[in-house]
Scaffold this motif. Structure first.
Motif, PDB file in Angstrom:
ATOM      1  N   ALA A  55       7.587  13.993   3.248  1.00  0.00           N
ATOM      2  CA  ALA A  55       6.672  13.354   2.302  1.00  0.00           C
ATOM      3  C   ALA A  55       6.513  11.872   2.607  1.00  0.00           C
ATOM      4  O   ALA A  55       5.406  11.331   2.522  1.00  0.00           O
ATOM      5  CB  ALA A  55       7.185  13.545   0.872  1.00  0.00           C
ATOM      6  N   ALA A  56       7.602  11.198   2.959  1.00  0.00           N
ATOM      7  CA  ALA A  56       7.532   9.763   3.248  1.00  0.00           C
ATOM      8  C   ALA A  56       6.591   9.498   4.415  1.00  0.00           C
ATOM      9  O   ALA A  56       5.739   8.599   4.361  1.00  0.00           O
ATOM     10  CB  ALA A  56       8.925   9.225   3.554  1.00  0.00           C
ATOM     11  N   ALA A  57       6.735  10.259   5.485  1.00  0.00           N
ATOM     12  CA  ALA A  57       5.858  10.064   6.649  1.00  0.00           C
ATOM     13  C   ALA A  57       4.402  10.312   6.282  1.00  0.00           C
ATOM     14  O   ALA A  57       3.506   9.567   6.691  1.00  0.00           O
ATOM     15  CB  ALA A  57       6.293  10.988   7.785  1.00  0.00           C
ATOM     16  N   LYS A  58       4.153  11.362   5.504  1.00  0.00           N
ATOM     17  CA  LYS A  58       2.788  11.667   5.075  1.00  0.00           C
ATOM     18  C   LYS A  58       2.210  10.541   4.231  1.00  0.00           C
ATOM     19  O   LYS A  58       1.049  10.139   4.406  1.00  0.00           O
ATOM     20  CB  LYS A  58       2.804  12.975   4.294  1.00  0.00           C
ATOM     21  N   LEU A 111      10.506   1.868   3.336  1.00  0.00           N
ATOM     22  CA  LEU A 111      11.288   1.538   4.537  1.00  0.00           C
ATOM     23  C   LEU A 111      10.534   1.931   5.806  1.00  0.00           C
ATOM     24  O   LEU A 111      10.458   1.158   6.771  1.00  0.00           O
ATOM     25  CB  LEU A 111      12.627   2.265   4.485  1.00  0.00           C
ATOM     26  N   THR A 112       9.971   3.140   5.798  1.00  0.00           N
ATOM     27  CA  THR A 112       9.285   3.631   6.993  1.00  0.00           C
ATOM     28  C   THR A 112       8.053   2.792   7.299  1.00  0.00           C
ATOM     29  O   THR A 112       7.763   2.489   8.468  1.00  0.00           O
ATOM     30  CB  THR A 112       8.905   5.110   6.807  1.00  0.00           C
ATOM     31  N   VAL A 146      14.697   2.403  14.944  1.00  0.00           N
ATOM     32  CA  VAL A 146      15.675   2.668  13.891  1.00  0.00           C
ATOM     33  C   VAL A 146      15.694   4.167  13.640  1.00  0.00           C
ATOM     34  O   VAL A 146      14.687   4.863  13.847  1.00  0.00           O
ATOM     35  CB  VAL A 146      15.337   1.905  12.588  1.00  0.00           C
ATOM     36  N   ALA A 147      16.851   4.689  13.227  1.00  0.00           N
ATOM     37  CA  ALA A 147      16.987   6.098  12.874  1.00  0.00           C
ATOM     38  C   ALA A 147      17.681   6.206  11.524  1.00  0.00           C
ATOM     39  O   ALA A 147      18.534   5.377  11.181  1.00  0.00           O
ATOM     40  CB  ALA A 147      17.779   6.853  13.941  1.00  0.00           C
ATOM     41  N   ALA A 148      17.316   7.240  10.765  1.00  0.00           N
ATOM     42  CA  ALA A 148      17.918   7.437   9.448  1.00  0.00           C
ATOM     43  C   ALA A 148      17.857   8.911   9.094  1.00  0.00           C
ATOM     44  O   ALA A 148      17.008   9.655   9.597  1.00  0.00           O
ATOM     45  CB  ALA A 148      17.188   6.605   8.400  1.00  0.00           C
ATOM     46  N   GLU A 149      18.757   9.342   8.218  1.00  0.00           N
ATOM     47  CA  GLU A 149      18.770  10.734   7.772  1.00  0.00           C
ATOM     48  C   GLU A 149      18.990  10.789   6.270  1.00  0.00           C
ATOM     49  O   GLU A 149      19.803  10.047   5.714  1.00  0.00           O
ATOM     50  CB  GLU A 149      19.884  11.528   8.466  1.00  0.00           C
ATOM     51  N   SER A 150      18.278  11.690   5.608  1.00  0.00           N
ATOM     52  CA  SER A 150      18.502  11.990   4.196  1.00  0.00           C
ATOM     53  C   SER A 150      19.267  13.305   4.120  1.00  0.00           C
ATOM     54  O   SER A 150      18.715  14.366   4.413  1.00  0.00           O
ATOM     55  CB  SER A 150      17.162  12.100   3.460  1.00  0.00           C
ATOM     56  N   LEU A 173       0.825  -1.198   0.000  1.00  0.00           N
ATOM     57  CA  LEU A 173       0.000   0.000   0.000  1.00  0.00           C
ATOM     58  C   LEU A 173       0.860   1.249   0.000  1.00  0.00           C
ATOM     59  O   LEU A 173       0.666   2.154  -0.801  1.00  0.00           O
ATOM     60  CB  LEU A 173      -0.933   0.006   1.216  1.00  0.00           C
ATOM     61  N   ALA A 174       1.804   1.309   0.908  1.00  0.00           N
ATOM     62  CA  ALA A 174       2.622   2.511   1.022  1.00  0.00           C
ATOM     63  C   ALA A 174       3.482   2.721  -0.206  1.00  0.00           C
ATOM     64  O   ALA A 174       3.602   3.825  -0.720  1.00  0.00           O
ATOM     65  CB  ALA A 174       3.508   2.436   2.265  1.00  0.00           C
ATOM     66  N   SER A 175       4.100   1.657  -0.688  1.00  0.00           N
ATOM     67  CA  SER A 175       4.994   1.826  -1.828  1.00  0.00           C
ATOM     68  C   SER A 175       4.222   2.164  -3.089  1.00  0.00           C
ATOM     69  O   SER A 175       4.688   2.938  -3.916  1.00  0.00           O
ATOM     70  CB  SER A 175       5.849   0.571  -2.039  1.00  0.00           C
TER      71      SER A 175
END
Length: 492
Positions: free
Chosen positions: A327-330, A474-475, A374-378, A20-22
Motif C-alpha cells: 500500500a505504501a508503494a502504491k 518514509l518511502t 535504504v532497506a526496511a521490513e515490516s 503529498l504522499a503523507s
C-alpha cells in the motif's frame, strides 16, 4: 478545521512532495497546520505535473474508504483468498500467484519472481495427554521441522526445567529416557524484547534434551497469552545429535502441567505427533517495482514476508507487513507519479523457516546490493509505529531533519543508529546497505504469534492505516530526495 478543508486550502500553494504522499496515505488521520508536512516546497524541487493532478486524486483517495484502508484490504485479500501459506505448501504456491496478481492490480510497472528452494514440512496430527498423577488433555502442536513420534506415540515420565541453561547443566541421569518439559515464561513488552530470551527453548531444546538421551521435548509456548492456543515456530536439529520429537503446549496447559509437579507423584505424559518432511519444493521471492524516472539504478527497498505458519491465516505475521509495504508503494506512486528512485517491494519467501528467501535474495543480487539506498521490513504485526531506528552512515545521520520532524509530528520518535532493520533485511548492513526499522507497538503481538488465533480480526484498521501513512512518508522521502545514507556502519 476538518482534514478535507485543510487539504483543499493547501492545494492553493506549492508544498512538499513529502506532504503529498503523507496527505494521501493519511486519508483521515489527524494532522495539524503546524506540521512540517505542509511546508512550502523549494523552487529547485517543483513538480508541476504532480500538483496539477492532485485535486482529482486527493478527492478520490480521501473519500474512498477502499483506498484509505488499502493496507487492510490487501491483508484481507491475502488471508481470505489464500489463508495459511507455510513454505513449499499448496497455500504458499497460491500466495505467490496472489502476489503477482496483486502487484499487477496495483499498477506496478515491473513484476518478477526469484526462485527459492525450500524444505516443505507438514504438521499432521498432534495429541498430548497427562496419564498420571491426574488425567488431563493438553493442547499441543508440533514445532516446525520436528520429526514424528514413533507410530502410536510414546509414553514416559516428564522432567521439568525452568530454562535451557538448567537443562544443559542437569545430570544426564535425570533426563535419560524421559520427556523434557521446558517451562520458561515470556514477559510481555511493547518492543517484544523478551522473545529473544525465550525462543532458544524452541530452537535448541530438542538438541540439548537429546544430548542427555531424552525421548522428546515439549516447551511452554513462546507467547504472552494465557490461553489454550499453542504457539508453533521453527526448531533445529544437529546432525551430530539424535533427533527427537519436539512440540509446544499452550500456556494455560503449561500452568496445569507445572502445578502437577507440586505433589510427590511422578508426572507421566503420553504424546503423539505425526509431523513429516514432505521434501524439496520451489517457492519464490515475489518482487514489484515502480522504476525510477531519473535514478532507476538507485533502489529504495521495502519488504515483508509472504509465507506464514499453517495454524492461523498469517494476518499479523506477516500479512500486515505485506499489506503495509504494498500500500505504501502504491500511495507514493499515486502521489508523485513515477518516483525518481526505484521503489522495490520484496515479498520474501520462507522467512519462518530461517530467512531462506532473504539469503537467496542476497546471493542472487550480491553484485547490485550497493545500489540500495535504504532497506526496511515490516514484520511485527499492525500495532502503531512509535519510533524510527536507523543504520545510516554516521556523518549524514542527522541530515534528514524534515523527515524526522514530520515523523515527530505523528508521534514517532527518533531512536538509535544501530538497528539491523528486521529479519529479512538483517544481513544487508554487512554489505554496506543502510536499513531502518519502524518500531511497532507489540504489547499484544505475542498473544497471537504463530497460533491458530493469528487471524484478520486481530488487526485494528486505524492502526494499520497509521502504519501505511508513515511507510508512505518514509518511502516518499527516500525515493524523491537526494539523501544518501550509504554506507551503513559496520556490523559489530
Amino acid at each position: 478545521m476538518t482534514d478535507l478543508t485543510f487539504v483543499s486550502k493547501q492545494l492553493t500553494k506549492p508544498f512538499t512532495l513529502l506532504a503529498l504522499a503523507s496527505t494521501i496515505a493519511l486519508s483521515g488521520c489527524n494532522a495539524t497546520q503546524n506540521s512540517v508536512f505542509y511546508q512550502e516546497k523549494s523552487p529547485s524541487k517543483q513538480a508541476p505535473k504532480v500538483l496539477s493532478d492532485m485535486d482529482k486524486h486527493l478527492a478520490q483517495v480521501t473519500y474512498n474508504s477502499q483506498q484509505s484502508y488499502l493496507s487492510y484490504n490487501i491483508v484481507k485479500s491475502l488471508t481470505v483468498e489464500v489463508g495459511p501459506r507455510i513454505a513449499g505448501s499448496t497455500g504458499d504456491k497460491k500466495a505467490v500467484a496472489w502476489a503477482e496478481a496483486k502487484f499487477a492490480e496495483l499498477g506496478f510497472d515491473k513484476i518478477y519472481k526469484q526462485p527459492v528452494r525450500v524444505r516443505n514440512w507438514e504438521r499432521g496430527f498432534a495429541d498430548a495427554r497427562v496419564i498420571a498423577p491426574f488425567a488431563q488433555q493438553l493442547v499441543v502442536t508440533a514445532l516446525g521441522g520436528s520429526i514424528a513420534t514413533p507410530e502410536g506415540g510414546l509414553t514416559a515420565p516428564v522432567v521439568m526445567f525452568d530454562s535451557l541453561d538448567s537443562l544443559s547443566a542437569a545430570e544426564p541421569s535425570t533426563v535419560d529416557g524421559k520427556i523434557v518439559f521446558l517451562n520458561t515464561r515470556m514477559q510481555r513488552d511493547k518492543a517484544g524484547r523478551f522473545y529473544g530470551k525465550v525462543v532458544p527453548n524452541r530452537v535448541r531444546g530438542a538438541v540439548e534434551a537429546a544430548k542427555k538421551n531424552a525421548l522428546a521435548v515439549i516447551i511452554r509456548s513462546v507467547g504472552t497469552d494465557n490461553s489454550r492456543f499453542a504457539h508453533t515456530g521453527v526448531m533445529r536439529y544437529d546432525d551430530a545429535v539424535k533427533k527427537i520429537p519436539a512440540g509446544a503446549i499452550s500456556t494455560a496447559d503449561a500452568d496445569t502441567l507445572e502445578a502437577m509437579f507440586e505433589q510427590p507423584s511422578e508426572v507421566i505424559l503420553d504424546i503423539e505427533m505425526q509431523a513429516k518432511d514432505a521434501g524439496w519444493q520451489t517457492s519464490y521471492n515475489v518482487i514489484g517495482e515502480f522504476t525510477g524516472s531519473t535514478r532507476p539504478d538507485e533502489v529504495v527497498l521495502i519488504s515483508g514476508h509472504l509465507d506464514s505458519w499453517d495454524e492461523g491465516t498469517g494476518a499479523l505475521d506477516d500479512g500486515a507487513g505485506v499489506g503495509i509495504v504494498m500500500a505504501a508503494a502504491k500511495h507514493v506512486k499515486d502521489a508523485v507519479g513515477q518516483p525518481e528512485r526505484t521503489i522495490r517491494v520484496v515479498l520474501y519467501a520462507a522467512e519462518e523457516i530461517g530467512l531462506i528467501g532473504a539469503y537467496e535474495y542476497v546471493r542472487a543480487n550480491k553484485d547490485e546490493l550497493s545500489n540500495i539506498i535504504v532497506a526496511a521490513e515490516s514484520d511485527f504485526g499492525a500495532g502503531k509505529i512509535y519510533r524510527l531506528d536507523t543504520r545510516f552512515a554516521q556523518a549524514v545521520r542527522d541530515t534528514p531533519k524534515t523527515l524526522y520532524s514530520a515523523l515527530s509530528d505523528m508521534g514517532v520518535e527518533l531512536g538509535n543508529n544501530t538497528t539491523n532493520g528486521g529479519p529479512d533485511v538483517s544481513m544487508l548492513p554487512k554489505y554496506g546497505v543502510p536499513v531502518v526499522a519502524l518500531k511497532q507497538d507489540g504489547y499484544y503481538y505475542f498473544d497471537y504469534h504463530h497460533t491458530p488465533n493469528d487471524t484478520l480480526d486481530k488487526i485494528n484498521k486505524d492502526d494499520i492505516r497509521q502504519n501505511q501513512t508513515i511507510w508512505s512518508l518514509l518511502t516518499t522521502y527516500m525515493a524523491m530526495s537526494d539523501f544518501d545514507p550509504r554506507p551503513a556502519p559496520n556490523v559489530q
